[in-house]
Design an enzyme around this catalytic site. Structure first.
Site, PDB file in Angstrom:
ATOM      1  CB  SER A   1      -0.958   0.003   1.192  1.00 27.57           C
ATOM      2  OG  SER A   1      -0.271  -0.230   2.398  1.00 27.57           O
TER       3      SER A   1
ATOM      4  CE  LYS B   1      -7.500   0.840   0.576  1.00 29.53           C
ATOM      5  NZ  LYS B   1      -6.904  -0.141   1.468  1.00 29.53           N
TER       6      LYS B   1
ATOM      7  CG  HIS C   1      -3.680  -0.909  -2.447  1.00 32.04           C
ATOM      8  ND1 HIS C   1      -4.190   0.369  -2.417  1.00 32.04           N
ATOM      9  CD2 HIS C   1      -3.382  -1.225  -1.165  1.00 32.04           C
ATOM     10  CE1 HIS C   1      -4.181   0.811  -1.186  1.00 32.04           C
ATOM     11  NE2 HIS C   1      -3.708  -0.131  -0.389  1.00 32.04           N
TER      12      HIS C   1
HETATM   13  C1  LIG Z   1      -6.968  -0.256   2.900  1.00 31.45           C
HETATM   14  C2  LIG Z   1      -6.379  -1.571   3.206  1.00 31.45           C
HETATM   15  C3  LIG Z   1      -7.009  -2.474   4.055  1.00 31.45           C
HETATM   16  C4  LIG Z   1      -8.217  -2.099   4.865  1.00 31.45           C
HETATM   17  O1  LIG Z   1      -9.360  -2.060   4.095  1.00 31.45           O
HETATM   18  P1  LIG Z   1     -10.604  -1.145   4.574  1.00 31.45           P
HETATM   19  O2  LIG Z   1     -11.710  -1.639   3.736  1.00 31.45           O
HETATM   20  O3  LIG Z   1     -10.199   0.253   4.299  1.00 31.45           O
HETATM   21  O4  LIG Z   1     -10.812  -1.400   6.019  1.00 31.45           O
HETATM   22  C5  LIG Z   1      -6.475  -3.734   4.182  1.00 31.45           C
HETATM   23  N1  LIG Z   1      -5.345  -4.079   3.548  1.00 31.45           N
HETATM   24  C6  LIG Z   1      -4.673  -3.220   2.754  1.00 31.45           C
HETATM   25  C7  LIG Z   1      -3.431  -3.667   2.071  1.00 31.45           C
HETATM   26  C8  LIG Z   1      -5.167  -1.936   2.567  1.00 31.45           C
HETATM   27  O5  LIG Z   1      -4.501  -1.067   1.824  1.00 31.45           O
END
Ligand SMILES: *Cc1c(COP(=O)(O)O)cnc(C)c1O
Length: 422
Positions: free
Chosen positions: A182, A242, A210
């Site tokens: 991330s 996302k 992602h």
């Molecule tokens: C954003 C993210 C999460 C968490 O997901 P949410 O739906 O925002 O709680 C988990 N793992 C990674 C790698 C992320 O970037």
């Protein structure tokens, strides 16, 4: 000794953060319109968002959510195993399983809750959880909850992962990795990790927050992008906040694993089901992602990534080896990252400075997120802004970290995960 006071401890912690330039503050977004947003009365071009395909404002997602709201109201009313599991949730799970060519899927309230539940639900004390050191905070938190022994290998170091697995050959083992990291934007060596998992009889779990929607045929994610078969992907997480432009987290994989989670994942069992309107919007997003519109958006995103990397390369900016929508510029010190973000902000460009504990000490950076909604002219504007601060970038303190992206001490990340507006 008198009992310590919480308020005193918190004040000291706040003071330490302030002194280290690590105090975090929120800004309120007053209005949002595609890749633009207004903050404190000023309009910015936004490079902070994980809405990679620009689906969060898509008319089909809005319509799906509105219809479900009209039909079913707002809240689900209870947990899935009581009366909270509604038609929208079931349809979304079926569609995810079909998209991934897997037997089962399970919808969690968020990606964070999913990772807590997956690792806690599958592992117990005596088991082994092997993880990349740059994994998202919630994978680490899940391992802590489970009571399993946690071993973290240096970023993307498959041989180290092998040694860690081999060190406890009799323990039940989960090998967990982000698909796309991330804060660095690079892909995990998934083909090698899948081979390792098979050889060591560990279960591979990919957090594809992602990669889902953005990479691979039909947006099927990092695993598919790296050529892994459904057989080699026993369990994956896709977050809906996302590229899907919605909210929630879906775990997809083998029937026995998903059923096991339904029985044991505490963040699933003891939480109210997601509002059905969000599940309906997520289903609309999945249909777009699988279809021609998704393919077009992915292609446009890819063009913007290439445009940015070409331009940044010509400017001699400290790019990391990322081919994804996450394009960090490694600046080293916290101060350099904050100053760069501030200069860009003055030019109406909103790019977050990412500092420890989200990234290791000495590896502070700008984290640029690109979207299919950015126009070529938006990327040009960003590059112009970056070019103007070139002297500042050139004098960064941490040259070594730039030369060797694997150097530098790494501390446990407690606040990873994206797009923080710092
Ligand atoms: C954003 C993210 C999460 C968490 O997901 P949410 O739906 O925002 O709680 C988990 N793992 C990674 C790698 C992320 O970037």
């Amino acid at each position: 000794m008198p009992r310590p006071e919480l308020a005193v401890r918190l004040a000291a912690h706040r003071q330490a953060l302030l002194a280290a330039q690590r105090l975090r503050q929120r800004l309120t977004v007053e209005a949002r319109d595609g890749v633009h947003c207004s903050v404190e009365g000023r309009r910015y071009l936004n490079f902070c968002s994980n809405d990679y395909l620009g689906l969060s404002e898509h008319p089909e997602l809005r319509a799906a959510a509105q219809q479900a709201l009209q039909r079913d109201g707002v809240g689900a009313g209870s947990a899935h195993l009581l009366a909270g599991h509604q038609r929208e949730h079931a349809e979304l799970e079926e569609a995810f399983a079909a998209w991934q060519d897997q037997p089962r899927a399970l919808l969690f309230g968020s990606g964070y809750l999913a990772n807590l539940g997956v690792v806690q639900g599958l592992l117990q004390p005596g088991d082994l959880c092997v993880q990349d050191k740059l994994n998202h905070a919630c994978l680490l938190d899940g391992a802590l909850l489970s009571g399993a022994s946690l071993r973290r290998y240096p970023h993307a170091d498959v041989e180290a992962a092998q040694r860690q697995l081999a060190s406890a050959p009799d323990a039940l083992a989960l090998l967990a990795t982000d698909g796309v990291f991330s804060m660095d934007g690079d892909l995990a060596p998934l083909a090698e990790l899948a081979a390792l998992a098979e050889c060591e009889r560990a279960t591979l779990y990919i957090d594809d927050a992602h990669g889902g929607g953005v990479l691979g045929p039909q947006g099927r994610g990092s695993g598919a992008h790296c050529g892994l078969t459904a057989e080699q992907l026993p369990l994956q997480l896709f977050t809906l906040g996302k590229a899907f432009g919605s909210y929630g987290g879906v775990v997809v994989g083998r029937a026995e694993l998903v059923e096991g989670l339904l029985q044991a994942a505490r963040s699933y069992l003891f939480a109210t089901a997601l509002p059905p309107a969000l599940a309906a919007a997520s289903l609309a997003a999945l249909q777009l992602i699988r279809g021609d519109e998704g393919a077009e958006r992915r292609q446009r995103l890819q063009q913007r990534i290439e445009q940015f990397r070409r331009g940044a390369g010509e400017l001699g900016l400290p790019l990391l080896p990322s081919t994804t929508a996450i394009q960090p510029l490694l600046l080293g010190s916290d101060g350099a990252a904050l100053a760069a973000a501030e200069q860009l902000r003055q030019r109406g460009l909103w790019v977050p400075a990412i500092r420890p504990p989200t990234v290791p000490t000495g590896r502070s950076r700008l984290r640029i997120s690109l979207s299919a909604k950015h126009r070529p002219a938006d990327i040009e504007r960003l590059l112009e802004g970056l070019a103007l601060m070139q002297p500042g970038l050139g004098s960064r303190e941490d040259e070594d970290a730039t030369r060797d992206p694997r150097s530098g001490t790494r501390e446990q990340r407690t606040n990873a995960g994206g797009g923080g507006m710092e």
